[in-house]
Structure formats: C-alpha cells, structure tokens
Design a protein around this motif. Structure first.
Motif, PDB file in Angstrom:
ATOM      1  N   GLU A   1      49.083  48.280  19.710  1.00 46.11           N
ATOM      2  CA  GLU A   1      49.645  48.288  18.363  1.00 46.11           C
ATOM      3  C   GLU A   1      48.568  48.429  17.286  1.00 46.11           C
ATOM      4  OE1 GLU A   1      53.572  45.483  19.291  1.00 46.11           O
ATOM      5  OE2 GLU A   1      51.951  44.735  18.033  1.00 46.11           O
ATOM      6  N   GLU A   2      47.414  47.811  17.512  1.00 47.34           N
ATOM      7  CA  GLU A   2      46.388  47.810  16.468  1.00 47.34           C
ATOM      8  C   GLU A   2      45.414  48.986  16.556  1.00 47.34           C
ATOM      9  OE1 GLU A   2      44.841  44.215  14.828  1.00 47.34           O
ATOM     10  OE2 GLU A   2      45.890  43.004  16.343  1.00 47.34           O
ATOM     11  N   LEU A   3      45.220  49.526  17.756  1.00 47.24           N
ATOM     12  CA  LEU A   3      44.249  50.611  17.895  1.00 47.24           C
ATOM     13  C   LEU A   3      44.874  52.007  17.842  1.00 47.24           C
ATOM     14  CD1 LEU A   3      41.594  49.379  20.462  1.00 47.24           C
ATOM     15  CD2 LEU A   3      41.854  48.880  18.033  1.00 47.24           C
ATOM     16  N   THR A   4      46.174  52.112  18.101  1.00 44.69           N
ATOM     17  CA  THR A   4      46.830  53.413  18.015  1.00 44.69           C
ATOM     18  C   THR A   4      46.634  54.073  16.658  1.00 44.69           C
ATOM     19  OG1 THR A   4      48.498  52.957  19.717  1.00 44.69           O
ATOM     20  CG2 THR A   4      49.070  54.583  18.056  1.00 44.69           C
ATOM     21  N   PRO A   5      46.681  53.333  15.525  1.00 48.19           N
ATOM     22  CA  PRO A   5      46.433  53.985  14.234  1.00 48.19           C
ATOM     23  C   PRO A   5      45.027  54.543  14.091  1.00 48.19           C
ATOM     24  CG  PRO A   5      47.541  51.869  13.929  1.00 48.19           C
ATOM     25  CD  PRO A   5      47.109  51.934  15.361  1.00 48.19           C
ATOM     26  N   LEU A   6      44.072  54.020  14.874  1.00 46.53           N
ATOM     27  CA  LEU A   6      42.665  54.393  14.718  1.00 46.53           C
ATOM     28  C   LEU A   6      42.176  55.387  15.766  1.00 46.53           C
ATOM     29  CD1 LEU A   6      41.284  50.807  13.981  1.00 46.53           C
ATOM     30  CD2 LEU A   6      41.950  52.562  12.328  1.00 46.53           C
ATOM     31  N   PHE A   7      42.895  55.501  16.884  1.00 41.85           N
ATOM     32  CA  PHE A   7      42.509  56.422  17.966  1.00 41.85           C
ATOM     33  C   PHE A   7      43.701  57.333  18.246  1.00 41.85           C
ATOM     34  CE2 PHE A   7      39.823  52.737  18.473  1.00 41.85           C
ATOM     35  CZ  PHE A   7      38.592  53.247  18.846  1.00 41.85           C
ATOM     36  N   ARG A   8      43.598  58.584  17.836  1.00 41.68           N
ATOM     37  CA  ARG A   8      44.730  59.496  17.989  1.00 41.68           C
ATOM     38  C   ARG A   8      45.061  59.727  19.460  1.00 41.68           C
ATOM     39  NH1 ARG A   8      44.721  65.214  14.897  1.00 41.68           N
ATOM     40  NH2 ARG A   8      44.334  63.729  13.182  1.00 41.68           N
ATOM     41  N   GLY A   9      46.335  59.578  19.793  1.00 44.53           N
ATOM     42  CA  GLY A   9      46.784  59.827  21.160  1.00 44.53           C
ATOM     43  C   GLY A   9      46.360  58.764  22.152  1.00 44.53           C
ATOM     44  N   LEU A  10      46.093  57.553  21.695  1.00 41.39           N
ATOM     45  CA  LEU A  10      45.615  56.500  22.593  1.00 41.39           C
ATOM     46  C   LEU A  10      46.628  56.214  23.696  1.00 41.39           C
ATOM     47  CD1 LEU A  10      43.520  54.248  23.217  1.00 41.39           C
ATOM     48  CD2 LEU A  10      44.894  52.738  21.767  1.00 41.39           C
ATOM     49  N   ALA A  11      46.129  56.181  24.923  1.00 35.58           N
ATOM     50  CA  ALA A  11      46.945  55.822  26.087  1.00 35.58           C
ATOM     51  C   ALA A  11      46.156  54.858  26.950  1.00 35.58           C
ATOM     52  CB  ALA A  11      47.325  57.068  26.890  1.00 35.58           C
ATOM     53  N   ILE A  12      46.828  53.829  27.459  1.00 35.58           N
ATOM     54  CA  ILE A  12      46.193  52.835  28.317  1.00 35.58           C
ATOM     55  C   ILE A  12      46.909  52.861  29.666  1.00 35.58           C
ATOM     56  CG2 ILE A  12      45.571  50.398  28.600  1.00 35.58           C
ATOM     57  CD1 ILE A  12      45.834  50.100  25.561  1.00 35.58           C
ATOM     58  N   ARG A  13      46.153  53.040  30.727  1.00 30.55           N
ATOM     59  CA  ARG A  13      46.725  53.132  32.065  1.00 30.55           C
ATOM     60  C   ARG A  13      46.076  52.108  32.998  1.00 30.55           C
ATOM     61  NH1 ARG A  13      49.845  55.787  29.727  1.00 30.55           N
ATOM     62  NH2 ARG A  13      50.427  57.986  29.997  1.00 30.55           N
ATOM     63  N   LYS A  14      46.878  51.552  33.860  1.00 26.98           N
ATOM     64  CA  LYS A  14      46.360  50.664  34.902  1.00 26.98           C
ATOM     65  C   LYS A  14      45.981  51.504  36.116  1.00 26.98           C
ATOM     66  CE  LYS A  14      49.600  47.002  33.564  1.00 26.98           C
ATOM     67  NZ  LYS A  14      50.775  46.208  33.999  1.00 26.98           N
ATOM     68  N   LYS A  15      44.874  51.145  36.730  1.00 28.76           N
ATOM     69  CA  LYS A  15      44.492  51.808  37.971  1.00 28.76           C
ATOM     70  C   LYS A  15      44.760  50.837  39.114  1.00 28.76           C
ATOM     71  CE  LYS A  15      40.793  54.203  40.429  1.00 28.76           C
ATOM     72  NZ  LYS A  15      39.396  54.686  40.405  1.00 28.76           N
ATOM     73  N   TYR A  16      45.491  51.336  40.123  1.00 29.11           N
ATOM     74  CA  TYR A  16      45.897  50.475  41.224  1.00 29.11           C
ATOM     75  C   TYR A  16      45.052  50.743  42.465  1.00 29.11           C
ATOM     76  CZ  TYR A  16      50.009  49.642  38.321  1.00 29.11           C
ATOM     77  OH  TYR A  16      50.842  49.299  37.292  1.00 29.11           O
ATOM     78  N   GLY A  17      44.770  49.690  43.188  1.00 33.67           N
ATOM     79  CA  GLY A  17      44.014  49.805  44.421  1.00 33.67           C
ATOM     80  C   GLY A  17      44.922  49.909  45.627  1.00 33.67           C
ATOM     81  N   LYS A  18      44.324  50.026  46.772  1.00 37.24           N
ATOM     82  CA  LYS A  18      45.093  50.085  48.008  1.00 37.24           C
ATOM     83  C   LYS A  18      45.333  48.668  48.517  1.00 37.24           C
ATOM     84  CE  LYS A  18      43.088  54.556  49.259  1.00 37.24           C
ATOM     85  NZ  LYS A  18      42.324  55.307  50.286  1.00 37.24           N
ATOM     86  N   GLY A  19      46.191  48.560  49.468  1.00 34.58           N
ATOM     87  CA  GLY A  19      46.447  47.249  50.041  1.00 34.58           C
ATOM     88  C   GLY A  19      47.792  46.692  49.611  1.00 34.58           C
TER      89      GLY A  19
END
Length: 316
Positions: free
Chosen positions: A194-212
């Motif tokens: 919510e706070e960084l989207t106005p400052l970084f155009r197209g901001l996307a945050i993704r989780k990286k999943y491991g195996k197991g």
C-alpha cells in the motif's frame, strides 16, 4: 526540505534497525542526510532543524530529547561493518563516537560525529543508495520504510530478491511470524504494498516456494519498472508528485480495490476508509441514477405505446 537527499554506502542497508520505531528511523536518516561528506568533523543540528528534517510532530522539547536519546541508544546497539569479497576479512564498529544533546542552550542542539571506521559509509562514495528524505519520512510503517531503503538499492534494475531469512532479519519481523504466512501477509506485505506502490511503478511482490512438504516459502521477490540511471529524486512539486503517485496506484494490477483505496488515503493524508466511503457512495449514486433512467425510459415507452394505440383506435 522537499528536495533533501539521503545518500550512503549500500553496506548501511545490510544492518537491521532492530526495534526502531518510524519516528526513530526518521531521526536517524535525517541526521544521515546531513552527515554525507563531512568527514570526522562534528556536525551540529538545532532542534528546530532536526524537527524540520524529520517532520517531527510532537513539539515539547523534553519529549523530543527522549526520542533522540532512544534513537542513539538503539544505534549504539547496532554493529556496523564490512567484509572482503572472500568473507575472510571482517570489521565491526559503531557508527558515531559523539552524540551530544544540549537542551539547556538558548537554541537547543545535537552534536554528532562519525566514528573514523564508519567514514566510508558516508564519504567519498564509489557506489551508493540514494533517495528522497521526504519520501522516506512520509512512510508510516517501519516495514515499508525498510523495504523502501532496500529496493532503492536496486533502483535501476527493477528487481530485488530476499531469502526468507534475510527478509525476516532486515525487516526485523517477529520470529512468531515465521510459520504464520497469514500474519506476514497482513502485517508486513500489506503495508509495504500500500505504501510503496505509489513510489515504485508496477510494484509486484511474489513469494518463492521451495520443494518439499507443503512447498514452504523460501523468499520474496520484488519487481517494478526500473528507474533511469540519470533519474533524480527531487520533488516535481506537490501536485505533480501526488498525481504521479495516484497514477501508480490506479495502474497497478497487483492491488485489490480495497488496497487501492487505502493507498490513496495514505497519499492524500486522509483518514483510512475515506476513499472507500466516497467510492461506495459514488457507486450507489450511479446505481440509483441507472434505476431512475431505466424507470424514465420505461415510462416514456409506455406513453409512446399509449399514444400509438390511441391513434390506431382513432383510425378504426
């Protein structure tokens, strides 16, 4: 102070600011903004100057002194340092050797002096992290403030990845969240988005999943539109800055409608929920108008039919 810049060696971003409140972060980086290229000289900040730089709200000097002292005490608990590329040579040190608060003077002030081994963090920089103090200090969440600093270290690449361990350490996230992904999403990721989207155009945050078993989260990636190398952080004026922030919010496909509303509230300095309330009111007004228009059209059609029928009866 809208065009005040913070600039320092990237090594400074690797130190977790443990237990720092947003106010304490503002005070610390306001001091950092004026210590660059000052060498080992003592730099004096008047209370009014430091309040202005940090956008400090409370006005009582005794409370201000307490906040400065707590900031310094927490800084003394941090161990700054650097290591060689091989990792075999390492140094650790505190950042300041002098931090004097003089509240009894006619014009109260703070004297600050950088420790000699910490001078490379702020002087004769070959590489650096740079951003606007105003953008940093206006962020409300300590998680958003830290994420902002970290992402600015990759401003021209538009990509940053943090392992789960680094993410928790650098953002100083409670260990109790380690296995509670819902809490991380709610209390950490949500304010960052919510706070960084106005400052970084197209901001996307993704989780990286491991195996197991259960595919555990092993890290977080951040992507956004890279900044040009020659881009600056200077304010383009309050109206233009706000217009750009609102554009970034409205054109970000990663935010839910509710998150966009909250982000807009924060940009405009409104009470949270204000934009949502207005948006729902506008939707209701639009719905009511649609119903009225449909009713009017139906009535017009009925009248036209009656007129037509009367004409037909008249012919017969």
């Amino acid at each position: 102070m809208s065009n005040e810049l913070i600039k320092y060696d990237p090594e400074l971003n690797t130190i977790p600011l443990r237990k720092f409140t947003p106010i304490e972060m503002n005070l610390f980086f306001s001091i950092i903004s004026r210590m660059r290229d000052k060498g080992d000289q003592t730099v004096r900040f008047s209370f009014e100057q430091l309040k202005d730089l940090s956008n400090y709200k409370p006005t009582a000097n005794n409370r201000f002194e307490d906040d400065i002292q707590r900031t310094y005490e927490k800084l003394m608990g941090l161990h700054f340092g650097r290591r060689s590329k091989s990792g075999l040579n390492r140094e650790m040190f505190v950042m300041f050797t002098k931090f004097s608060i003089v509240g009894e003077a006619d014009s109260p002030y703070v004297d600050v002096e950088v420790y000699k081994d910490a001078l490379p963090l702020l002087n004769n920089l070959d590489t650096w992290v740079r951003y606007a103090l105003a953008e940093f200090r206006d962020l409300r969440s300590s998680y958003a403030k830290t994420a902002f600093r970290l992402l600015k270290g990759f401003r021209t690449t538009g990509y940053a990845f943090l392992s789960k361990e680094d993410f928790f350490e650098l953002l100083d996230i409670p260990k109790s969240y380690w296995k509670k992904s819902g809490d991380i999403d709610r209390y950490v990721i949500k304010p960052i988005k919510e706070e960084l989207t106005p400052l970084f155009r197209g901001l996307a945050i993704r989780k990286k999943y491991g195996k197991g078993r259960g595919k555990p989260v092993i890290g977080y990636s951040f992507t956004w539109k890279p900044e040009k190398k020659g881009a600056n952080d200077f304010s383009q004026g309050e109206l233009q800055d706000e217009r750009q922030k609102l554009f970034n919010i409205q054109h970000n496909g990663e935010l839910t409608e509710q998150e966009k509303w909250r982000a807009i509230d924060k940009v405009k300095g409104l009470t949270l929920g204000s934009t949502e309330k207005q948006a729902l009111a506008d939707k209701q007004a639009e719905h009511d108008k649609k119903i009225r228009d449909q009713a009017r059209q139906l009535l017009e059609n009925l009248l036209m039919n009656l007129v037509y029928q009367n004409k037909q009866l008249g012919k017969n």
